[in-house]
Design a protein around this motif. Structure first.
Motif, mmCIF file in Angstrom:
data_model
loop_
_atom_site.group_PDB
_atom_site.id
_atom_site.type_symbol
_atom_site.label_atom_id
_atom_site.label_comp_id
_atom_site.label_asym_id
_atom_site.label_seq_id
_atom_site.Cartn_x
_atom_site.Cartn_y
_atom_site.Cartn_z
ATOM 1 N N ARG A 83 0.829 -1.208 0.000
ATOM 2 C CA ARG A 83 0.000 0.000 0.000
ATOM 3 C C ARG A 83 0.860 1.255 0.000
ATOM 4 N NH1 ARG A 83 -5.439 -0.890 3.738
ATOM 5 N NH2 ARG A 83 -6.251 -2.660 2.548
ATOM 6 N N ASN A 84 0.217 2.368 -0.332
ATOM 7 C CA ASN A 84 0.916 3.643 -0.320
ATOM 8 C C ASN A 84 1.489 3.913 1.066
ATOM 9 O OD1 ASN A 84 0.260 4.163 -2.971
ATOM 10 N ND2 ASN A 84 -1.518 5.429 -2.501
ATOM 11 N N GLY A 85 2.766 4.348 1.100
ATOM 12 C CA GLY A 85 3.391 4.712 2.360
ATOM 13 C C GLY A 85 4.067 3.572 3.095
ATOM 14 N N THR A 86 4.087 2.357 2.531
ATOM 15 C CA THR A 86 4.719 1.234 3.225
ATOM 16 C C THR A 86 6.223 1.179 3.005
ATOM 17 O OG1 THR A 86 4.154 -0.188 1.341
ATOM 18 C CG2 THR A 86 2.660 -0.218 3.231
ATOM 19 N N GLY A 87 6.767 1.966 2.069
ATOM 20 C CA GLY A 87 8.216 2.047 1.912
ATOM 21 C C GLY A 87 8.774 1.351 0.692
ATOM 22 N N LYS A 88 7.978 1.148 -0.338
ATOM 23 C CA LYS A 88 8.462 0.458 -1.540
ATOM 24 C C LYS A 88 9.592 1.245 -2.207
ATOM 25 C CE LYS A 88 4.422 0.412 -3.502
ATOM 26 N NZ LYS A 88 3.631 1.090 -2.467
ATOM 27 N N SER A 89 9.398 2.540 -2.387
ATOM 28 C CA SER A 89 10.430 3.369 -3.021
ATOM 29 C C SER A 89 11.697 3.429 -2.177
ATOM 30 C CB SER A 89 9.896 4.784 -3.272
ATOM 31 O OG SER A 89 8.792 4.757 -4.157
ATOM 32 N N THR A 90 11.545 3.419 -0.862
ATOM 33 C CA THR A 90 12.717 3.434 0.026
ATOM 34 C C THR A 90 13.544 2.175 -0.137
ATOM 35 O OG1 THR A 90 11.507 4.799 1.618
ATOM 36 C CG2 THR A 90 13.446 3.623 2.425
ATOM 37 N N ILE A 91 12.888 1.027 -0.253
ATOM 38 C CA ILE A 91 13.607 -0.240 -0.437
ATOM 39 C C ILE A 91 14.368 -0.224 -1.757
ATOM 40 C CG2 ILE A 91 13.307 -2.721 -0.762
ATOM 41 C CD1 ILE A 91 10.932 -2.572 1.146
ATOM 42 N N LEU A 92 13.727 0.236 -2.823
ATOM 43 C CA LEU A 92 14.419 0.306 -4.118
ATOM 44 C C LEU A 92 15.625 1.240 -4.040
ATOM 45 C CD1 LEU A 92 11.547 0.381 -6.782
ATOM 46 C CD2 LEU A 92 12.767 -1.566 -5.810
ATOM 47 N N ARG A 93 15.472 2.349 -3.340
ATOM 48 C CA ARG A 93 16.572 3.303 -3.229
ATOM 49 C C ARG A 93 17.735 2.714 -2.434
ATOM 50 N NH1 ARG A 93 16.033 9.103 -0.153
ATOM 51 N NH2 ARG A 93 18.188 9.770 -0.373
ATOM 52 N N ALA A 94 17.411 1.960 -1.373
ATOM 53 C CA ALA A 94 18.464 1.333 -0.571
ATOM 54 C C ALA A 94 19.235 0.309 -1.393
ATOM 55 C CB ALA A 94 17.853 0.673 0.667
ATOM 56 N N ILE A 95 18.550 -0.420 -2.275
ATOM 57 C CA ILE A 95 19.232 -1.373 -3.139
ATOM 58 C C ILE A 95 20.081 -0.645 -4.176
ATOM 59 C CG2 ILE A 95 18.899 -3.209 -4.834
ATOM 60 C CD1 ILE A 95 16.320 -3.962 -3.398
ATOM 61 N N ALA A 96 19.507 0.381 -4.802
ATOM 62 C CA ALA A 96 20.210 1.081 -5.876
ATOM 63 C C ALA A 96 21.479 1.758 -5.379
ATOM 64 C CB ALA A 96 19.290 2.110 -6.522
ATOM 65 N N GLU A 97 21.438 2.356 -4.204
ATOM 66 C CA GLU A 97 22.603 3.045 -3.669
ATOM 67 C C GLU A 97 23.509 2.118 -2.865
ATOM 68 O OE1 GLU A 97 21.151 6.405 -1.535
ATOM 69 O OE2 GLU A 97 20.283 7.352 -3.301
ATOM 70 N N LYS A 98 23.172 0.807 -2.871
ATOM 71 C CA LYS A 98 23.975 -0.234 -2.214
ATOM 72 C C LYS A 98 24.202 0.086 -0.742
ATOM 73 C CE LYS A 98 26.231 -1.355 -6.578
ATOM 74 N NZ LYS A 98 27.483 -1.457 -7.357
ATOM 75 N N LEU A 99 23.117 0.557 -0.110
ATOM 76 C CA LEU A 99 23.175 0.825 1.324
ATOM 77 C C LEU A 99 23.054 -0.450 2.135
ATOM 78 C CD1 LEU A 99 20.853 3.965 1.483
ATOM 79 C CD2 LEU A 99 23.327 3.881 1.181
ATOM 80 N N ILE A 100 22.632 -1.539 1.492
ATOM 81 C CA ILE A 100 22.466 -2.817 2.192
ATOM 82 C C ILE A 100 23.793 -3.557 2.167
ATOM 83 C CG2 ILE A 100 21.213 -4.997 2.218
ATOM 84 C CD1 ILE A 100 18.945 -3.601 0.757
ATOM 85 N N PRO A 101 24.365 -3.855 3.311
ATOM 86 C CA PRO A 101 25.619 -4.629 3.331
ATOM 87 C C PRO A 101 25.425 -5.979 2.640
ATOM 88 C CG PRO A 101 25.156 -3.699 5.494
ATOM 89 C CD PRO A 101 23.937 -3.468 4.678
#
Length: 785
Positions: A83-101
């Motif tokens: 749903r809107n506001g659950t953080g889908k775009s945030t997860i994609l951004r974390a993957i794209a910027e390789k913030l996930i160890p």
């Protein structure tokens, strides 16, 4: 670049399960991460420490994922659903910027973000690149390669010059400058790794960072070294090294390879709606936001990415563009790119695709797997969205039956236990007492599931191994997510019959009021005939630029209230007239309705006495100007999904896109119109809200005129289809009416789909499917280029 990524590291706190013995997967095209936690916090100052970042995340952070598992298999296609506001775009951004160890640095990740048109557009306006140049540069970093070649070439040319400008040390300094720039980029990567990792791995990352910092300092000192301190041997060796490096870079910039990339870029741009003239001459800085997003999408598709992340790629595409993108992604994913002798590039396997989209038909066609984001956790399902919804409904129904049967059995056992104990004590019957105790023990220790997850008979030693397990799991029916409900107020009676809106022989073109000697421009609308009656469902389809918005503005006239609260200035026909029912109340939802409301809520409303941020209730109160009481306005907002404090206390600037759509609809519906004209109303809606609005419009007694590129929404509202909604059966609208007879038998009126093309409005006898079939042929031709 450094500051933006640093801000991301501060704003998105990420951690996952890693041990000092963990070995990174050799396949850098897939992800396998356990114990993933993502929290969004406010951006911290540049000098903030890691401890302060963690403290901020604990106190004010918004948790997106908690102890989740992220698994992406190479070459598969995933849809991230939530749903809107659950953080889908945030997860994609974390993957794209390789913030996930754990994401290898060599993994190529391309992303299309919903906000890609901001800084990128300003950059394009500054350097005035054309669309084609911008796409190639983003996808291949061609400018960076050319800049390195230029730096070395200029240094070598200066060294080889025969005049007084000759400098024997120019080549050496160019090489050292290039080394320093590359080391600084590597330093940024190691700095990010040191921020993200902790424990033994964090210590190792910090050691690598410290060692590279020393190397960068030495490279800086070397670049700034005086000519007098450079020996002849150093000069000769580094000059030769620069010549070898220049030769390697020139091979990478081989004209044949760049020509092949340019050809691919042109084909992608054409599929996304760019003409050849627009792609090669139009500067990106001069494009609108929608066309800049298409440019960013083209760059993402052109890149040879290992993981391709697409966030709402269909938002600014017409139906032809959506169908083309759908076919393009399927084609690029289902076949391995073969070796190309023209480009000299080895074939690369298809990318792993993760997309976020609220277009159900697009998601169902492209994605093979669903990543379901709910309650700060992710679950996986292999199949499309309708299959998942049907499976969930079937599973829930099965569990309900099991639980009801078991509850009846429990009640029967408890009744027999009580009876046997009573009769056993009364008659001194030990057998009955022993039987009652055994049944009670079964209820206490062995009551629960009779089948395991595979549907086989439950066995304690196999399905719940371990001496500490004595009680089976209870049958639990997973709770359904709270359904989204939208209720539209019934329109008032018109008192006497007649057409609501009538267009007869209407013609219009832009620039007709200007008197010039040049030949007149072609007709935007040519001899349009359209009648709208009570209960009609009219769908208007066509490609971008066909004139749909012009027709809508001409149709709504002078008195239509828009979702922005303003009276719509009409577009008057050049020939013939537009007539309306004298008692008609017409409401118009424009494409920019959400942006208009967001602009109103951008800051506190200075016209209000308390200077407080504008809320949905405050905005609606200002619109009605005393014609309705606050209780009536709250009831309307509640029916549309903005209840209580969400309507009265939450500022407009903090509402999501879907909530702003509801606010815009409330501004239209408080007058109880008899006709709704909706232009791209689904752009900001999630699946649940989209489904609720689709269902509400399908059963609303008023007339609906809809312009939309969402095929699923159009089929439901205009053609009355319900066979692709969760929990509904094919061919039945839930009230016993058969929908298999096709178009033309809607709720109290006609169900018609028109196509606008070359100024002509044509009724499609086959409905939306006929339009899709026509576009499919064009898509096949575009993909063959």
């Amino acid at each position: 670049m450094t500051s933006s990524i640093s801000d991301s590291v501060a704003a998105i706190q990420v951690s996952c399960k890693q041990t000092r013995f963990q070995i990174e997967s050799p396949n850098y095209r897939e992800l396998d991460i356990d114990g993933l936690n993502i929290t969004v916090t406010a951006s911290l100052p540049a000098g903030a420490t890691k401890a302060k970042a963690k403290a901020a995340s604990r106190s004010t952070g918004l948790e997106i994922l908690t102890d989740a598992t992220l698994r992406l298999k190479a070459g598969e296609r995933y849809a991230l659903v939530g749903r809107n506001g659950t953080g889908k775009s945030t997860i994609l951004r974390a993957i794209a910027e390789k913030l996930i160890p754990g994401i290898p640095e060599e993994t190529r990740i391309a992303i299309l973000q919903q906000t890609n048109d901001g800084a990128d557009g300003a950059l394009a306006a500054a350097n005035r690149r054309t669309v084609l140049e911008e796409v190639i540069e983003r996808a291949t970093a061609k400018d960076e390669l050319e800049q390195e070649i230029l730096t070395l070439s200029q240094g070598m040319d200066t060294t080889a010059a025969d005049d007084s400008s000759s400098d024997a040390y120019a080549t050496l300094r160019a090489l050292r400058k290039l080394r320093l720039e590359r080391l600084q980029k590597r330093l940024f990567v190691l700095d990010k790794n040191a921020r993200l990792r902790s424990g033994a791995r964090g210590m190792q990352a910090r050691k690598a960072l410290t060692a590279l910092e020393k190397t960068v300092a030495e490279a800086t000192a070397s670049w700034q070294q005086d000519d007098s301190d450079i020996t002849a041997e150093m000069l000769h060796a580094e000059t030769q090294e620069a010549a070898d490096l220049l030769a390697d870079l020139q091979i990478q910039a081989e004209p044949a390879r760049l020509a092949h990339i340019e050809s691919r870029a042109k084909n992608i741009l054409k599929g996304l709606g760019f003409s050849e003239v627009m792609a090669t001459t139009k500067a990106v800085g001069d494009l609108s936001g929608g066309w800049r997003m298409r440019t960013a999408l083209a760059a993402a598709l052109l890149s040879d990415a290992d993981i391709l992340l697409l966030d709402e790629p269909t938002n600014f595409l017409d139906m032809l563009g959506i169908l083309w993108l759908q076919k393009f992604l399927l084609a690029s994913s289902e076949r391995t790119r073969s070796d190309d002798t023209t480009s000299g590039e080895p074939g690369r396997p298809p990318p792993t695709i993760v997309l976020v989209s609220h277009d159900r038909d697009f998601v169902s066609a492209v994605a093979c797997h669903l990543i379901l984001l709910q309650d700060k956790a992710v679950t996986y399902y292999t199949g499309d969205l309708p299959s998942y919804e049907a499976a969930q409904a079937e599973s829930r129904q099965h569990l309900h039956k099991l639980k009801d049967a078991q509850d009846r059995q429990r009640a029967h056992l408890q009744e027999t236990i009580v009876r046997n104990m009573r009769e056993g004590k009364k008659n001194n019957d030990d057998t009955r007492i022993r039987q009652a105790k055994m049944r009670q023990k079964k209820l206490d220790d062995r009551w629960g599931l009779e089948t395991n997850a595979k549907g086989h008979r439950f066995k304690l030693n196999r399905d719940m191994a371990g001496f500490h397990h004595t009680r089976r799991a209870e049958i639990e029916v997973p709770p359904e997510a709270r359904a989204v409900h939208i209720s539209l107020p019934d329109p008032p009676d018109l008192r006497f019959p007649g057409a609501l809106i009538s267009l007869e022989g209407v013609c219009f073109r832009f620039g007709a009021e200007k008197k010039t000697r040049l030949p007149p421009p072609p007709w935007t609308l040519d001899t349009i005939n359209l009648n709208v009656h009570e209960g009609d469902r009219i769908g208007i389809v066509g490609l971008n630029g066909a004139g749909k918005s012009t027709l809508i503005r001409l149709l709504v006239g002078d008195d239509a209230v828009t979702a922005s609260g303003q009276v719509q200035s009409s577009t008057r026909p050049i020939k013939s007239t537009v007539t309306m029912h004298p008692r008609l109340r017409l409401a118009y939802y424009a494409q920019d309705a959400v942006d208009a409301i967001r602009a109103l809520g951008g800051d506190s409303d200075s016209s209000r006495d308390d200077d407080a941020p504008l809320t949905a209730l405050g905005l609606l109160t200002r619109d009605v100007d005393g014609k309705l009481q606050e209780g009536d306005l709250r009831a309307l907002l509640g029916e549309l999904g903005l209840p209580g404090r969400l309507a009265s206390d939450t500022p407009l600037r903090r509402l999501s896109g879907g909530q702003l759509v509801r606010c815009a609809l409330a501004r239209l519906l408080w007058q109880r119109p008899q006709c709704l004209v909706l232009d791209e109303v689904t752009t900001h809606l999630d699946y649940e809200t989209n489904t609720a609005l689709r269902r509400a419009l399908r059963t609303w007694p008023g007339a609906v005129i809809l312009v939309s590129h969402d095929r699923w929404f159009m089929r439901g509202v205009i053609e009355g289809a319900v066979d692709d909604e969760a929990g509904s059966s094919s061919g039945d609208d839930g009230n016993g009416s058969d929908l298999d007879d096709g178009i033309g038998k809607g709720l109290g009126g006609r169900n018609l789909v028109y196509r606008l093309r070359a100024g002509k409005l044509t009724l499609l006898q086959g409905g939306l499917q006929e339009f899709e079939d026509q576009l499919e042929k064009r898509v096949e031709k575009l993909l063959q280029l």
